[in-house]
Every structure is written in C-alpha cells, then in structure tokens.
Design an enzyme around this catalytic site. Structure first.
Site, PDB file in Angstrom:
ATOM      1  N   ARG A   1       0.744  -1.095   0.188  1.00 49.75           N
ATOM      2  CA  ARG A   1      -0.122  -0.121   0.290  1.00 49.75           C
ATOM      3  C   ARG A   1       0.672   0.917   0.013  1.00 49.75           C
ATOM      4  NH1 ARG A   1      -2.332  -3.618  -1.161  1.00 49.75           N
ATOM      5  NH2 ARG A   1      -4.102  -4.856  -0.665  1.00 49.75           N
TER       6      ARG A   1
ATOM      7  N   GLU B   1      -5.774   2.712   6.240  1.00 52.50           N
ATOM      8  CA  GLU B   1      -5.330   2.917   5.304  1.00 52.50           C
ATOM      9  C   GLU B   1      -5.888   3.601   4.543  1.00 52.50           C
ATOM     10  OE1 GLU B   1      -6.723   0.126   0.777  1.00 52.50           O
ATOM     11  OE2 GLU B   1      -5.919  -1.153   2.943  1.00 52.50           O
TER      12      GLU B   1
ATOM     13  N   SER C   1     -12.087  -0.777   1.895  1.00 49.91           N
ATOM     14  CA  SER C   1     -10.621  -1.576   3.070  1.00 49.91           C
ATOM     15  C   SER C   1     -10.440   0.015   4.329  1.00 49.91           C
ATOM     16  CB  SER C   1      -9.892  -2.215   3.140  1.00 49.91           C
ATOM     17  OG  SER C   1      -9.051  -2.732   4.107  1.00 49.91           O
TER      18      SER C   1
END
Length: 304
Positions: free
Chosen positions: A173, A293, A223
C-alpha cells in the site's frame, strides 16, 4: 489565494465549482465543502490549474475518484482537483494505457474484452487508476506492482516525467508517488494473452466473492485498515466483538468487519471516532495496533 476572477480569466475552459460539498463525490457520502473544485479533462488543463494555484499561493490536492478516503466535515480549504474526467483507456497489443481518472473496474473489463490476463485481481476494486498506482492497490493475491510497466506523473510545479515500475519503490500500500507527492497522469500495464472464457470465469468468481463478503449496499471508504503482518484486520476486529459497533451514523459492517459503513446519517467525525475506538479496543484485545489504510483529509470544522 486564488479568486473567482482569476479563475474566470485564466481558466475559462475548465469547469470549476465554488464552495462545493465533497459529500456529493466521496464514496462515504460525507465531507464538507471545497473552496474550489476543478474538473480537468486532460493533462494540459491539470497543468494549468496547478501552475495557477502555485502562482497564487493556493493550497491544492489532487484526487482520483474519492473512493478510499474520508473528507472531514469542515471540508478542504483551497483547491481540490478531481481527475474523474481524465478517464480515457485504450489497449495496444498486450499493453493497456489508462488515464489517472479512469475507473479501475472498467479498465479490467477492457482487459477482458481484449483477452488479456493479469488484471483479474482488480475487477472489484472501485478506485481510479491513479489511486491504484498511488496506493499499490491489490486484492486476492495480486497487486498493481505486478503488472504496471510505467506511470506518467506531474510534480507539484507542473513538470511531467515518466517513471518505470523499477523506480516506483512499491511496497504494501505504498509507492514513490506518496513520498515524493507526485500526481499520476496515466499508467501503462503490461499484460499477457489469455483465454477469454477463463479470464471471465475468474473475474466472475472474484466479483461473486466480493458481493458475498463486502457491504456494497452501503456507502463506505473500502478497506479501512492495512493488513497487520501475520493477521487480518477484519478478523482482529471481529475477535474483539466489534462487528456492528456503531458511533453516530457509522458502523463496523456486520457483513465484513474490515469495512465501516455510513448508515445514512453518518459524518466524518463519526468515522474518525469509530476508527480511533476500534484501534484502541483491538489493541487491548489482541496486542496488535491497527494502522489506517484510508486517507483522512481536510478540516474538522470550517472557520466562519
């Protein structure tokens, strides 16, 4: 600071909205107003906007399609540039080239139409191409770093360059675009020839899994947390008995604990409070500290 007069004089061909509520554009359906919200249709328009912002000392931020983020209730001061109209996608042999604002799911459908394999993992990720490169988006064992060959970027002065995948410093990420604050303009993906029916079957399978497991019926930011090493965030949240836990109008999804959904009257403040509470309770229950995230942008309140 940029003024309406300067915009009208120097950017007459670009649609720019004033004091526009960002909840109208975010996937969470929360977020206060942007002072200016610009919709460039190509990189020349984007460059003109960025250079005018710099010349007038106006802060600016560039977004793809506002999917994996939360905009605070006070909105964003200065200029928000939304790339959703820079959405051209084309296939050339085994290469797909897509502008930063192109929808990731639609790009995978173009790969299918041309019997190109490698992009199946992204068939259910509701982000933009630029956001996918920026975050090295991934799912079901695949990630952008595995198929990207290069990305055209613009720096914050308006200069263009092309960066190869080897130099993008991809990780989980993360990418060079984050640390160097580059703006993705377009990306090239190198795929392989495949069997159309097998590609379709895999995309259908992954889409079914997504529909089965994810709360697509509610607004969300996707998410919320990164995957901790050796664990799954959703499982840790579930084990802490937080599934269904709610603050204000935002709830830890009963369908998938890794998601937080807006039940219809949620605010960014609710999202932030729930995220903070989940982090504390999961750490107390498991000893693992979750890391968000999702990006959180803007101001909590707007000064009068």
């Amino acid at each position: 600071m940029l003024t309406k007069l300067e915009i009208n004089e120097k950017l007459p061909d670009i649609e720019i909205k004033y004091d526009e509520k960002l909840a109208n554009y975010t996937y969470t359906k929360v977020g206060g107003a942007a002072d200016f919200l610009a919709f460039p249709t190509d990189k020349t328009q984007l460059q003109a906007i960025v250079r005018l912002a710099n010349a007038t000392q106006t802060p600016f931020i560039v977004l793809g399609n506002a999917s994996n983020l939360i905009v605070r209730d006070g909105g964003i001061r200065g200029l928000v540039i939304l790339l959703e109209r820079m959405d051209a996608v084309r296939a050339n042999g085994y290469v797909i080239e897509a502008q930063a604002g192109a929808n990731l799911i639609k790009t995978t459908q173009l790969a299918l139409a041309n019997s190109l394999t490698g992009f199946e993992f992204a068939c259910g990720i509701p982000g933009s191409i630029g956001g996918a490169v920026f975050m090295n988006a991934g799912a079901y064992g695949g990630e952008v770093a595995n198929i990207l060959s290069s990305v055209q970027v613009m720096d914050h002065t308006g200069e263009f360059s092309v960066i190869s995948v080897e130099d993008l410093q991809f990780g989980y990420r993360k990418s060079l675009l984050q640390s160097e604050h580059y703006i993705a303009i377009s990306a090239k993906f190198s795929l392989s020839a495949g069997d159309h029916q097998l590609i379709k079957a895999e995309m259908d399978r992954l889409t079914h899994l997504r529909e089965l497991k994810q709360p697509l019926e509610y607004p969300s930011c996707g998410s919320v947390f990164k995957r901790p090493v050796g664990y799954f965030a959703g499982q840790l949240i579930q084990d802490a008995n937080l599934q269904g836990h709610q603050i204000g109008g935002v709830q830890v999804s009963k369908k998938h604990a890794g998601f937080m959904v807006n039940l219809g009257h949620g605010t960014a403040k609710d999202y932030e409070a729930l995220i903070a509470d989940v982090i504390v309770q999961v750490e107390q229950a498991s000893g693992v500290r979750l890391e968000p995230e999702v990006r959180i942008l803007g101001e909590e309140t707007r000064d009068a």
